[in-house]
Design a protein around this motif. Sequence first.
Motif, PDB file in Angstrom:
ATOM      1  N   LYS A 191       0.824  -1.206   0.000  1.00 39.45           N
ATOM      2  CA  LYS A 191       0.000   0.000   0.000  1.00 39.45           C
ATOM      3  C   LYS A 191       0.859   1.257   0.000  1.00 39.45           C
ATOM      4  O   LYS A 191       0.544   2.248  -0.676  1.00 39.45           O
ATOM      5  CB  LYS A 191      -0.941   0.001   1.213  1.00 39.45           C
ATOM      6  CG  LYS A 191      -2.056  -1.029   1.142  1.00 39.45           C
ATOM      7  CD  LYS A 191      -2.943  -0.953   2.375  1.00 39.45           C
ATOM      8  CE  LYS A 191      -4.094  -1.956   2.269  1.00 39.45           C
ATOM      9  NZ  LYS A 191      -4.962  -1.921   3.475  1.00 39.45           N
ATOM     10  N   TYR A 192       1.951   1.221   0.738  1.00 38.34           N
ATOM     11  CA  TYR A 192       2.833   2.386   0.786  1.00 38.34           C
ATOM     12  C   TYR A 192       3.501   2.622  -0.567  1.00 38.34           C
ATOM     13  O   TYR A 192       3.616   3.768  -1.028  1.00 38.34           O
ATOM     14  CB  TYR A 192       3.889   2.189   1.878  1.00 38.34           C
ATOM     15  CG  TYR A 192       4.855   3.342   2.011  1.00 38.34           C
ATOM     16  CD1 TYR A 192       4.412   4.596   2.389  1.00 38.34           C
ATOM     17  CD2 TYR A 192       6.207   3.170   1.738  1.00 38.34           C
ATOM     18  CE1 TYR A 192       5.282   5.660   2.505  1.00 38.34           C
ATOM     19  CE2 TYR A 192       7.097   4.228   1.855  1.00 38.34           C
ATOM     20  CZ  TYR A 192       6.616   5.474   2.232  1.00 38.34           C
ATOM     21  OH  TYR A 192       7.490   6.528   2.345  1.00 38.34           O
ATOM     22  N   LEU A 194       2.271   1.775  -3.428  1.00 36.58           N
ATOM     23  CA  LEU A 194       1.217   2.261  -4.322  1.00 36.58           C
ATOM     24  C   LEU A 194       1.006   3.756  -4.136  1.00 36.58           C
ATOM     25  O   LEU A 194       0.821   4.502  -5.117  1.00 36.58           O
ATOM     26  CB  LEU A 194      -0.082   1.498  -4.054  1.00 36.58           C
ATOM     27  CG  LEU A 194      -1.269   1.847  -4.961  1.00 36.58           C
ATOM     28  CD1 LEU A 194      -0.951   1.548  -6.420  1.00 36.58           C
ATOM     29  CD2 LEU A 194      -2.518   1.074  -4.510  1.00 36.58           C
ATOM     30  N   PHE A 195       1.063   4.226  -2.885  1.00 38.35           N
ATOM     31  CA  PHE A 195       0.951   5.661  -2.613  1.00 38.35           C
ATOM     32  C   PHE A 195       2.108   6.429  -3.265  1.00 38.35           C
ATOM     33  O   PHE A 195       1.894   7.496  -3.870  1.00 38.35           O
ATOM     34  CB  PHE A 195       0.937   5.895  -1.104  1.00 38.35           C
ATOM     35  CG  PHE A 195       1.328   7.290  -0.692  1.00 38.35           C
ATOM     36  CD1 PHE A 195       0.447   8.352  -0.872  1.00 38.35           C
ATOM     37  CD2 PHE A 195       2.582   7.548  -0.139  1.00 38.35           C
ATOM     38  CE1 PHE A 195       0.809   9.646  -0.512  1.00 38.35           C
ATOM     39  CE2 PHE A 195       2.946   8.830   0.215  1.00 38.35           C
ATOM     40  CZ  PHE A 195       2.060   9.887   0.033  1.00 38.35           C
ATOM     41  N   LEU A 196       3.332   5.907  -3.153  1.00 38.69           N
ATOM     42  CA  LEU A 196       4.477   6.581  -3.763  1.00 38.69           C
ATOM     43  C   LEU A 196       4.363   6.605  -5.283  1.00 38.69           C
ATOM     44  O   LEU A 196       4.754   7.581  -5.931  1.00 38.69           O
ATOM     45  CB  LEU A 196       5.775   5.876  -3.348  1.00 38.69           C
ATOM     46  CG  LEU A 196       6.162   5.940  -1.866  1.00 38.69           C
ATOM     47  CD1 LEU A 196       7.447   5.144  -1.622  1.00 38.69           C
ATOM     48  CD2 LEU A 196       6.339   7.377  -1.403  1.00 38.69           C
ATOM     49  N   SER A 197       3.829   5.538  -5.857  1.00 40.77           N
ATOM     50  CA  SER A 197       3.660   5.482  -7.306  1.00 40.77           C
ATOM     51  C   SER A 197       2.626   6.491  -7.778  1.00 40.77           C
ATOM     52  O   SER A 197       2.830   7.201  -8.779  1.00 40.77           O
ATOM     53  CB  SER A 197       3.268   4.068  -7.733  1.00 40.77           C
ATOM     54  OG  SER A 197       3.007   4.000  -9.106  1.00 40.77           O
ATOM     55  N   ARG A 198       1.503   6.586  -7.075  1.00 41.94           N
ATOM     56  CA  ARG A 198       0.438   7.517  -7.470  1.00 41.94           C
ATOM     57  C   ARG A 198       0.833   8.972  -7.256  1.00 41.94           C
ATOM     58  O   ARG A 198       0.304   9.863  -7.921  1.00 41.94           O
ATOM     59  CB  ARG A 198      -0.834   7.187  -6.695  1.00 41.94           C
ATOM     60  CG  ARG A 198      -1.490   5.884  -7.149  1.00 41.94           C
ATOM     61  CD  ARG A 198      -2.706   5.545  -6.313  1.00 41.94           C
ATOM     62  NE  ARG A 198      -3.398   4.370  -6.844  1.00 41.94           N
ATOM     63  CZ  ARG A 198      -4.437   3.780  -6.261  1.00 41.94           C
ATOM     64  NH1 ARG A 198      -4.911   4.265  -5.100  1.00 41.94           N
ATOM     65  NH2 ARG A 198      -4.995   2.725  -6.801  1.00 41.94           N
ATOM     66  N   SER A 199       1.765   9.208  -6.315  1.00 41.83           N
ATOM     67  CA  SER A 199       2.251  10.578  -6.104  1.00 41.83           C
ATOM     68  C   SER A 199       3.483  10.877  -6.949  1.00 41.83           C
ATOM     69  O   SER A 199       4.148  11.891  -6.739  1.00 41.83           O
ATOM     70  CB  SER A 199       2.573  10.799  -4.619  1.00 41.83           C
ATOM     71  OG  SER A 199       3.547   9.857  -4.169  1.00 41.83           O
ATOM     72  N   HIS A 207       7.610   0.417  -8.841  1.00 41.07           N
ATOM     73  CA  HIS A 207       6.542  -0.131  -7.985  1.00 41.07           C
ATOM     74  C   HIS A 207       6.378  -1.625  -8.211  1.00 41.07           C
ATOM     75  O   HIS A 207       6.307  -2.420  -7.259  1.00 41.07           O
ATOM     76  CB  HIS A 207       5.232   0.599  -8.263  1.00 41.07           C
ATOM     77  CG  HIS A 207       4.043  -0.070  -7.646  1.00 41.07           C
ATOM     78  ND1 HIS A 207       3.294  -1.022  -8.320  1.00 41.07           N
ATOM     79  CD2 HIS A 207       3.477   0.048  -6.420  1.00 41.07           C
ATOM     80  CE1 HIS A 207       2.324  -1.453  -7.543  1.00 41.07           C
ATOM     81  NE2 HIS A 207       2.395  -0.821  -6.383  1.00 41.07           N
ATOM     82  N   GLU A 328       9.842  11.005   2.878  1.00 38.70           N
ATOM     83  CA  GLU A 328       9.451   9.642   2.522  1.00 38.70           C
ATOM     84  C   GLU A 328      10.664   8.719   2.513  1.00 38.70           C
ATOM     85  O   GLU A 328      10.544   7.534   2.839  1.00 38.70           O
ATOM     86  CB  GLU A 328       8.766   9.632   1.155  1.00 38.70           C
ATOM     87  CG  GLU A 328       7.493  10.451   1.074  1.00 38.70           C
ATOM     88  CD  GLU A 328       6.419   9.981   2.049  1.00 38.70           C
ATOM     89  OE1 GLU A 328       6.480   8.811   2.483  1.00 38.70           O
ATOM     90  OE2 GLU A 328       5.518  10.775   2.363  1.00 38.70           O
TER      91      GLU A 328
END
Length: 421
Positions: A191-192, A194-199, A207, A328
């Motif tokens: 999940k973390y 995925l957050f870095l990828s979307r940001s 990812h 991050e």
Amino acid sequence: MFCQCDRKQRSKHDTKRTNLVSALRRDRFGACSDNYDTIINLAGITLSQLQKDVLCGGMDFGIPPKFNQTDILAEFELLQQQLSTVPAKSELAAATCRASLAAEAFRFAQSPPDTRSFSLTREHIKVLKELRKNPEIVISRPDKGRATVIMSAVEYRAKMMVILNDTTKFCRLGPCDGYDHTANIDTKLSKYLLFLSRSHQITQYEHDRLAPTGSTRPRMYGLPKIHKKNIPLRPILSMSGSPQFKISKWLCAMLQTVLALYNNHCVKDTFEFVDNIRKSKFESCGYMCSYDVVSLFTNVPLRETIDICAAALYHNKSVTPPDLNESEFVKMMLMVTSGVEFSFDNVMYKQLDGVAMGSPLGPQATKQLAIGIKECDAMSVVAASEVTLVGYGYYLSIHPILRYYALLPNRGNELKQIGIE
């Protein structure tokens, strides 16, 4: 003239091929040895001749493999596909080749492996299994050097518990059956990422490459330091296949750009160190000493080391910072170091501080810490008068947490920590 050059070239090629084949045979079939001095029997058990033969080979022995018919047929299938790209003289010749290859594949898959070339006989393998199943002993390699160490299982566990009972570094969770949270850690890291990828702090490719799937829990074991008094254990954390492993390796590659700036302060191995010393000039009235940090990896101040890494990566004009935000980066470093849960003797533990040897970030973190402590030198030369005052070793307070033991040469002018005279 040309014939002579041709003979020299052919001789050089034959020598290279012979050495390569010998190395391949040694890796494949094992190497026989009768040097029983490499067996360090700390448990005091009586060993038979067959047991000595097995143990003196260390890790350099070969065990006949168990062939898998499916794998063998698949390899022949791949060979046939590659041969199909080679033009044949006729369709009949190509069909004959395919039929012969198929017949050989089935014949080879159904035949037992030839064990005559292996250094271990069937009796040796039986003895090896008996030693492995003996619950009263632990067999391992030493922390340094090539040998086989036999320890009492009770003593081994007691020394490991001395390390794991340090509540400032580790926290006992409970039995593996109820406290193995590997699947939950997988989900949390996924999940973390995925957050870095979307940001847009990491790419989609990163990812997909870093996301953990089907991970196994890390396991702790110890390697005996046979070169030290009372033979303590060096804790090793087997991280391969763990949820944090791929992320740790990715962070190591990121930090490598910083370490490259300090290559002139580091040596690759003992050989490079000796070459550098030979080129240096020192006063004849001095002694060289080495600084050995007491329990370096477990005593590394984790938060301070991460701050040093972040400062070197994001506030150094010579380094291009990554797309990952500094906050991050710090969070990710903490997730793959301080939050590591591992097992020992079917009990789960959590690492609170320090880095374990075996973690990909271990060597990188200690190097960054050493660079950050600018007044610390790994090696130094002291005046001859100091030797008479301090004897052959003394402690230094270079860092409030780390204890440096300055080891001076012994009476044989040998620095045992780095194995040179």
